[in-house]
Scaffold this active site. Structure first.
Site, mmCIF file in Angstrom:
data_model
loop_
_atom_site.group_PDB
_atom_site.id
_atom_site.type_symbol
_atom_site.label_atom_id
_atom_site.label_comp_id
_atom_site.label_asym_id
_atom_site.label_seq_id
_atom_site.Cartn_x
_atom_site.Cartn_y
_atom_site.Cartn_z
ATOM 1 N N HIS A 84 46.422 55.657 49.814
ATOM 2 C CA HIS A 84 45.067 55.381 49.464
ATOM 3 C C HIS A 84 44.324 54.897 50.703
ATOM 4 O O HIS A 84 43.484 55.514 51.303
ATOM 5 C CB HIS A 84 44.685 54.482 48.295
ATOM 6 C CG HIS A 84 43.137 54.259 47.918
ATOM 7 N ND1 HIS A 84 42.690 54.773 46.856
ATOM 8 C CD2 HIS A 84 42.307 53.283 48.694
ATOM 9 C CE1 HIS A 84 41.361 54.567 47.041
ATOM 10 N NE2 HIS A 84 41.196 53.754 48.068
ATOM 11 N N GLU A 85 44.863 53.566 51.266
ATOM 12 C CA GLU A 85 44.150 53.293 52.648
ATOM 13 C C GLU A 85 44.482 53.894 53.966
ATOM 14 O O GLU A 85 43.817 54.111 54.542
ATOM 15 C CB GLU A 85 44.777 51.890 52.729
ATOM 16 C CG GLU A 85 44.557 50.726 51.551
ATOM 17 C CD GLU A 85 42.894 50.301 51.232
ATOM 18 O OE1 GLU A 85 42.411 50.971 52.031
ATOM 19 O OE2 GLU A 85 42.652 50.241 50.219
ATOM 20 N N HIS B 87 41.779 56.542 53.757
ATOM 21 C CA HIS B 87 40.448 55.808 54.548
ATOM 22 C C HIS B 87 40.917 56.078 56.104
ATOM 23 O O HIS B 87 39.664 56.145 56.919
ATOM 24 C CB HIS B 87 40.265 54.434 54.067
ATOM 25 C CG HIS B 87 39.741 54.303 52.858
ATOM 26 N ND1 HIS B 87 38.718 55.067 52.306
ATOM 27 C CD2 HIS B 87 40.004 53.602 51.813
ATOM 28 C CE1 HIS B 87 38.278 54.598 51.157
ATOM 29 N NE2 HIS B 87 39.229 53.794 50.827
ATOM 30 N N HIS C 52 40.772 59.481 57.667
ATOM 31 C CA HIS C 52 39.402 59.838 57.708
ATOM 32 C C HIS C 52 38.516 59.169 58.661
ATOM 33 O O HIS C 52 37.929 60.085 59.483
ATOM 34 C CB HIS C 52 38.729 59.391 56.235
ATOM 35 C CG HIS C 52 37.554 60.137 56.183
ATOM 36 N ND1 HIS C 52 36.824 59.878 54.907
ATOM 37 C CD2 HIS C 52 36.659 61.059 56.768
ATOM 38 C CE1 HIS C 52 35.442 60.663 54.809
ATOM 39 N NE2 HIS C 52 35.635 61.245 55.815
#
Length: 603
Positions: free
Chosen positions: A393-394, A397, A400
């Protein structure tokens, strides 16, 4: 006396390889201090353009360029200090550095506060003529369009300067919550499955709730909420203060509500928020079905709130070390291509990630960084599946951010909060698919299926419940109702009961959960987890289905930053969030996986 192995290590005792390398931003703290002094001298330069922006296209361009250069440097300054502070919130030296960074940000904001009102004092025709006259100014066309869109909500120069000066004291409620929650609050020890006394911490709490031993789950649950209960009036004061601040800001800026103000920041129609709450409420029967399945499989007469996280699949070993997790993540995200994989490897090899929990470290996990720095990830690693998905998940980020900063100029080098959870959740969906496809043990597959349903419950159902609570308390405060600890607890308890249904015993303690949620201080942030999850479900499906152009469109989405409004950026990637459809589609995926789980477990 021998030191207990269960105690958290001090920061100085953590292996260097498992810490982030912030020296890539500033080699030493002294270098940071020198940059702080330099910026203190240079920020006043902004004011030499005051009253002159309408003089010429050159003047306007020079100011905007200077603003970007200073803001970029301030971003690096603040990023370094806040991460140094977060790695050990008890370190008074870094507490001081973080405060200095916050103060200079306030000073800069105050110095630049005349810019938007002054641009708005210019005729649109004059701005357009400047854009035609100076080619370099075209870079700022979207910035100027956004400023123009804000015309009804921007105040006079004096008022803007006053609000900028007030930003630090107005954020004190959130700051106090953070200090109380992370640095001052300590939970009692409980006995683990082996009868050993272990301190409950923010990081260990989720692991305790996953325990097979119901006594451990209940003890951890009560230890946490008994502690919050002792401070409930203080937490009510900080949350109420934060809500009043948001309502005040919205009112002085001529918005109808704090929600309208928060969503307008990214040009998001309020209907998007209402669509989410309505769609999820229409399908709450799915969550009730899931809790019924959980109660049946766990073979218990009463399903309590502390029974919601323990895996439904018994006798399965799903311990995942950090090294194994890295391998799973690299394999799971392979469909995104070799370029994406190289960025992941760079992050693992070049210490972008602060892995282990230590005394004083900020709880939870996040991705941070600034334009011109590497992305960084804070973790509090525990050897389980949840942390493996958190890592994916991190990294969503972080990659991205990496793509955006490499592809866009500073002004558009960040992505909107509205799309912030899309890349992270797409990563989780891809990892989930990989594990379901590649794990050979059927019980482990069931475990991952259960993890998916839990993730969905936490990301869509729970965050939507948070969103409903957040909006409710803002509306009540706007209407003059006092947000006391008892009132907040009552509102939260009733919502919890509605969402989880009759199959769950809504323990009295769960009414206090509002006190421990940091996201309630993020100003209408939580709904975007659920909308982001829905968009990610659609994007992950198209990538895994091999839809033509899906990967290219997705990577273009990661590179777009804020070069367009978030709703439009997502539309280009193939998802229209002004419709209820992506949310209903995501709920259909939940139903499919629930059907699969029911079939495997109940036959």
């Amino acid at each position: 006396m021998a030191k207990s192995t269960k105690e958290l290590p001090k920061r100085s005792e953590v292996s260097l390889d498992s810490t982030w390398r912030l020296e890539d931003i500033f080699t030493t703290d002294e270098q940071w201090q020198a940059e702080l002094k330099q910026l203190q001298q240079e920020i006043p330069k902004v004011e030499q353009y005051k009253g002159k922006l309408s003089d010429s296209a050159d003047t306007l361009y020079e100011l905007l360029k200077l603003q970007d250069e200073l803001s970029e440097r301030l971003g690096r300054l603040y990023t370094y200090s806040h991460m140094r502070y977060d790695q050990d919130t008890t370190n008074s030296f870094y507490q001081g550095m973080n405060s200095q960074a916050e103060m200079i940000l306030t000073t800069a904001s105050s110095s630049m506060s005349y810019v938007v009102p002054e641009i708005l004092s210019m005729d649109e025709t004059k701005i357009n003529s400047f854009l035609e006259e100076k080619a370099e100014l075209k870079l700022y066309r979207k910035v100027l369009d956004e400023i123009n869109r804000q015309r009804p909500h921007v105040l006079s120069e004096k008022e803007e300067a006053l609000l900028a000066e007030a930003s630090e004291p107005m954020s004190s409620a959130a700051t106090t919550f953070g200090m109380l929650n992370n640095a001052d609050l300590t939970f009692p020890a409980i006995k683990n499955e082996n009868g050993e006394e272990v301190d409950v911490t923010h990081g260990r709490y989720s692991t305790f709730l996953e325990s097979k031993d119901r006594r451990v789950r209940e003890d951890a649950f009560k230890a946490v909420y008994d502690t919050y209960g002792k401070f409930k009036n203080t937490f009510a004061s900080t949350l109420s203060g934060n809500v009043k601040t948001q309502n005040f800001s919205a009112k002085v800026r001529n918005y109808d509500s704090a929600r309208q103000a928060a969503l307008d920041n990214n040009n998001i129609p309020e209907q998007v928020y209402d669509n989410l709450v309505e769609a999820v409420n229409e399908k709450l029967s799915l969550l009730h079905r899931y809790t019924k399945l959980r109660k049946k499989v766990l073979e218990i007469d009463e399903l309590h709130m502390y029974d919601l996280y323990t895996p439904l699949v018994k006798d399965v070993e799903m311990k995942v070390t950090y090294e194994q997790a890295k391998e799973y993540v690299l394999n799971g995200l392979a469909p995104l291509g070799s370029d994406y994989a190289e960025i992941l490897k760079e992050g693992f090899e070049n210490r972008w990630i602060d892995v282990e929990e230590n005394k004083g470290k900020r709880s939870g996990a996040y991705s941070s960084g600034a334009y011109g720095t590497n992305p960084y990830i804070l973790m509090n690693w525990q050897d389980d599946v949840n942390n493996t998905f958190t890592l994916a998940h991190e990294l969503g980020h972080s990659v991205h951010s990496y793509y955006t900063r490499k592809s866009q100029p500073y002004r558009y080098g960040n992505y909107s909060i509205f799309v912030a959870e899309v890349a992270s959740t797409t990563n989780e969906a891809l990892l989930n698919d990989y594990l379901l496809e590649n794990l050979e043990d059927e019980k482990q597959k069931l475990y991952i299926l259960n993890h998916f349903l839990e993730g969905f419950r936490g990301t869509v159902f729970r965050q939507t419940m948070f969103a409903e609570f957040e909006h409710d308390i803002h509306v009540r405060a706007q209407n003059g109702e006092a947000l006391t600890a008892d009132k907040l607890t009552e509102i939260y308890y009733e919502l919890n009961k509605k969402y989880y249904g009759e199959e769950v015993v809504s323990d009295e303690e769960i009414g206090l959960e509002w006190a421990r949620i940091p996201h309630f201080y993020y100003n209408y942030y939580v709904y975007q987890y659920a909308t982001g999850y829905s968009a990610a479900t659609a994007l992950a499906s198209s990538i895994l289905d091999g839809t033509e152009g899906a990967i290219d469109r997705y990577l273009d989405f990661l590179k777009a930053g804020s070069s367009d409004y978030p709703i439009e950026v997502l539309k280009k990637a193939g998802v229209d969030m002004t419709s209820k459809q992506p949310i209903l589609d995501a709920l259909d995926v939940f139903e499919d996986k629930l059907n699969e789980m029911e079939k495997l477990l109940l036959g």
